[in-house]
Design a protein around this motif. Structure first.
Motif, PDB file in Angstrom:
ATOM      1  N   GLY A  33      21.906  10.095  73.482  1.00 50.44           N
ATOM      2  CA  GLY A  33      22.144  10.094  72.132  1.00 50.44           C
ATOM      3  C   GLY A  33      21.491   9.289  71.492  1.00 50.44           C
ATOM      4  N   THR A 204      25.406  17.387  80.888  1.00 53.29           N
ATOM      5  CA  THR A 204      25.120  16.138  79.928  1.00 53.29           C
ATOM      6  C   THR A 204      26.013  16.119  78.763  1.00 53.29           C
ATOM      7  OG1 THR A 204      22.436  16.349  80.561  1.00 53.29           O
ATOM      8  CG2 THR A 204      23.375  15.253  78.529  1.00 53.29           C
ATOM      9  N   VAL A 206      26.334  14.844  74.852  1.00 51.19           N
ATOM     10  CA  VAL A 206      25.560  13.964  73.697  1.00 51.19           C
ATOM     11  C   VAL A 206      26.537  13.163  72.585  1.00 51.19           C
ATOM     12  CG1 VAL A 206      23.696  14.334  72.075  1.00 51.19           C
ATOM     13  CG2 VAL A 206      23.937  16.058  74.077  1.00 51.19           C
ATOM     14  N   ASP A 208      26.565  11.141  69.202  1.00 49.05           N
ATOM     15  CA  ASP A 208      25.975  10.854  67.994  1.00 49.05           C
ATOM     16  C   ASP A 208      26.884  10.080  66.963  1.00 49.05           C
ATOM     17  OD1 ASP A 208      23.962  10.594  66.133  1.00 49.05           O
ATOM     18  OD2 ASP A 208      24.391  12.613  65.419  1.00 49.05           O
ATOM     19  N   VAL A 227      22.161  18.984  68.723  1.00 50.94           N
ATOM     20  CA  VAL A 227      21.378  17.955  69.565  1.00 50.94           C
ATOM     21  C   VAL A 227      20.125  17.697  68.962  1.00 50.94           C
ATOM     22  CG1 VAL A 227      20.866  17.228  71.852  1.00 50.94           C
ATOM     23  CG2 VAL A 227      23.069  18.547  71.570  1.00 50.94           C
ATOM     24  N   TYR A 231      19.499  14.318  67.770  1.00 50.40           N
ATOM     25  CA  TYR A 231      18.761  13.295  68.777  1.00 50.40           C
ATOM     26  C   TYR A 231      17.261  13.228  68.305  1.00 50.40           C
ATOM     27  CZ  TYR A 231      17.948  10.841  72.837  1.00 50.40           C
ATOM     28  OH  TYR A 231      17.787   9.925  73.861  1.00 50.40           O
TER      29      TYR A 231
END
Lengths: 239, 371
Positions: A33, A204, A206, A208, A227, A231
């Protein structure tokens, strides 16, 4: 296996973690992130430095949030920090032994375990050498050895590759990938180095702005549109 | 002996490459190498020489100064452990020492217990008091810890001045203001004379140093190092930081209490002027100068504190100069040599040696060049 549900952390008016729910099953899992997304805050909750206002964390069936922070290491939570924590004045051996003697391992030989951990991270130095005399990459490996010694159950690596040259990152990547098999621990890896994350992690998640925006197989997650926006979009702005 | 040590280094110098791979298994054998024994051997010889010859070389005045160095090296060692190993700055060690002295004096007047037992008791009681006093301080660190320990030191000094030091009277305080003839504080039967008490103090100091060494080499020493590096990392490593900080306070209070008992025995008369709050600050200054991380630094600190004082006294120089000297010394150490004199001196001497050798060889080289 660790299951996080509706985890919320507030510092005054800031909400670094906002109803985060995620499952980390096994192996090495990535947590990525943009800066300020709440990754380190999440690690701090797992280590017990930050108390969440709401939410639950169940690790291998136990309620992690109920444990006192210094007991969590005994239970099996290990972590590395963004700032270097290997102790310069002590030898490599003592650095690792210190963690071992506060873990719950009984019966096995400390010397064997400690030397085993040093060997496992492929640290090719005299165990009696003071950590202060080692190079940066070697000191990083000492920290990883500290994180894997004494039967850990959950290893949290906070930007282990930060500041390392590429060839050193390769060695580190091999070591990280070997942790789940050899040590039987679940590894959560936070790093900005996407090649490290994609080579180490099957799965994985993520973050935010304190929210989980995606989780799943690493390759899929990295292609996810949200993402990319959250990201990689930030990276474009910086660049 | 020096030559032998030199040869050893030369021999083992190329070895590391070949033994690197086998290093893990060779660890035990490595620590038994003769080189590892050189330092302890040198220290043992130095201590033996001090024990045997100081009383016969120096006048009684300086023998007493050396006694103070031995006793205060325990105090500086304790403060060094707190500051250098755990990272807790205490400005109250002078008061802890005064407590130890008070307890020991009281016990020596009130009971017929052997001196050693009294020392042990003074250490244990001071350990309790020091730890209780240290409890609220555990929540603080850095400047605030220094401030609160300084205030506690002030309070304890005032309290001890009010109840007075024991002088053979009765009651809890053991003080009798009407006494005309004050009996001296008892010394151990095997060490009533000054030279004998010097040797006694050195042996006691050695025991305290060994006690601290055992701690530093073991589990608490490693835990303290972790706490000093970063408390959160120590916690993440499973170290109960409160327990280990308390442990450090307890250990240091214990040895400082024992040192207090020795002070009582060496001065033989105690009063509130024997210990001042300023002493605590001076203690920190010399400990910083000597080097907080090294045990030798503690001896150097005690030497600066007590032997220089005696020397200046003997020469008729005002002791105020010492305060100025320590001020400059601390400034110098903090800016250029954070590890203190002990680590700086060998480096400086090596540099001086290289410089001199360079000066000596240059003319020769030039002559060769022209010839």
């Amino acid at each position: 296996m660790i299951e996080v549900s509706e985890l919320t952390v507030r510092f005054g008016g800031v909400t670094p973690l906002d109803g985060m729910s995620v499952r980390f099953e096994r192996g090495t899992c990535g947590l990525i992130g943009p800066n300020g997304a709440g990754k380190t805050t999440f690690f701090n909750v797992l280590s017990g430095f930050v108390k969440p206002v709401a939410g639950q964390i169940t690790a291998y069936g136990e309620d992690l949030l109920k444990m006192a922070h210094y007991r969590r290491a005994r239970w099996g939570v290990r972590r590395t920090f963004q700032t270097e924590q290997a102790i310069e004045e002590l030898s490599v051996y003592d650095n690792v032994a210190m963690i071992h003697e506060h873990s719950k391992v009984t019966g096995s030989s400390r010397r064997e375990d400690v030397l085993g951990a040093i060997e496992f991270v492929k640290l090719d130095v005299d165990p009696n050498a003071k950590v202060g005399t080692l190079g940066q990459a070697e000191r990083r490996l000492v920290e990883v050895a500290r994180a894997v010694v004494g039967k850990p159950r959950l290893v949290l690596l906070d930007e282990p590759a930060a500041g390392l040259p590429d060839e050193e990152t390769g060695v580190l990547s091999d070591v990280i990938q070997a942790i789940p098999q050899h040590m039987g621990a679940l590894v959560i890896l936070v790093d900005h180095d996407m090649s490290l994350v994609s080579s180490c992690c099957e799965m994985t998640a993520v973050l935010d702005f304190g929210r989980l925006i995606a989780s799943g197989p690493t390759a899929e997650v990295l292609r996810d549109e949200r993402v990319m926006r959250a990201y990689l979009g930030t990276e474009e702005v910086i660049a | 002996m020096m030559e032998g040590a030199g040869l050893k280094t030369a021999e083992s110098a190329p070895a590391p490459e070949s033994t690197e791979a086998a290093a893990p298994r060779g660890r035990a054998a490595r620590s038994l190498q003769p080189r590892a024994l050189v330092r302890p051997a040198v220290i043992a010889v130095l201590v033996l020489v001090a024990l045997l010859f100081i009383p016969s070389i120096f006048s009684l005045y300086y023998v007493d100064a050396w006694t103070q160095v031995a006793i205060y090296s325990i105090v500086t060692l304790g403060l060094g452990v707190l500051v250098g190993r755990v990272g807790m700055v205490s400005l109250g060690q002078g008061a802890v020492l005064a407590m130890g002295a008070w307890v020991a004096a009281r016990l020596l007047f009130a009971t017929g217990l052997p001196f050693e037992v009294v020392l042990l008791a003074a250490g244990l009681i001071t350990m309790l008091l020091g730890t209780v006093v240290g409890l609220p301080a555990l929540r603080m660190s850095g400047l605030y810890l220094a401030l609160i320990t300084l205030m506690l030191a002030g309070a304890i000094t005032v309290a001890l001045a009010t109840i007075n030091f024991p002088n053979g009277g009765h009651g809890f305080t053991g003080y009798n203001g009407a006494t005309v003839h004050i009996p001296p504080i008892r010394r151990p039967s095997i060490a009533t004379t000054d030279p004998a008490f010097f040797r006694y103090s050195v042996v006691a100091a050695i025991l305290m140093f060994l006690l601290v060494l055992v701690h530093l080499r073991g589990r608490p020493g490693r835990a303290w190092a972790a706490i000093r590096q970063s408390e959160s990392a120590a916690l993440a490593g499973g170290i109960n930081t409160t327990l280990y900080k308390l442990w450090a306070f307890a250990l240091v209070s214990f040895i400082t209490g024992v040192a207090g008992g020795l002070v009582a025995g060496s001065y033989r008369y105690l009063n509130s002027l024997t210990f001042s709050t300023q002493d605590s600050i001076t203690l920190l200054a010399v400990v910083l100068m000597g080097g907080t991380y090294s045990m030798t630094g503690a001896v150097v600190a005690a030497f600066l504190l007590k032997f220089l004082q005696a020397l200046l006294n003997d020469w008729g120089v005002s002791p105020d100069w010492l305060t100025i000297l320590f001020g400059i010394g601390v400034l110098q150490v903090l800016t250029t040599a954070p590890r203190g004199i002990v680590e700086q001196m060998p480096k400086d001497l090596a540099r001086l040696w290289r410089l001199l050798r360079g000066l000596a060889s240059r003319p020769a080289a030039e002559r060769e060049g022209t010839g």
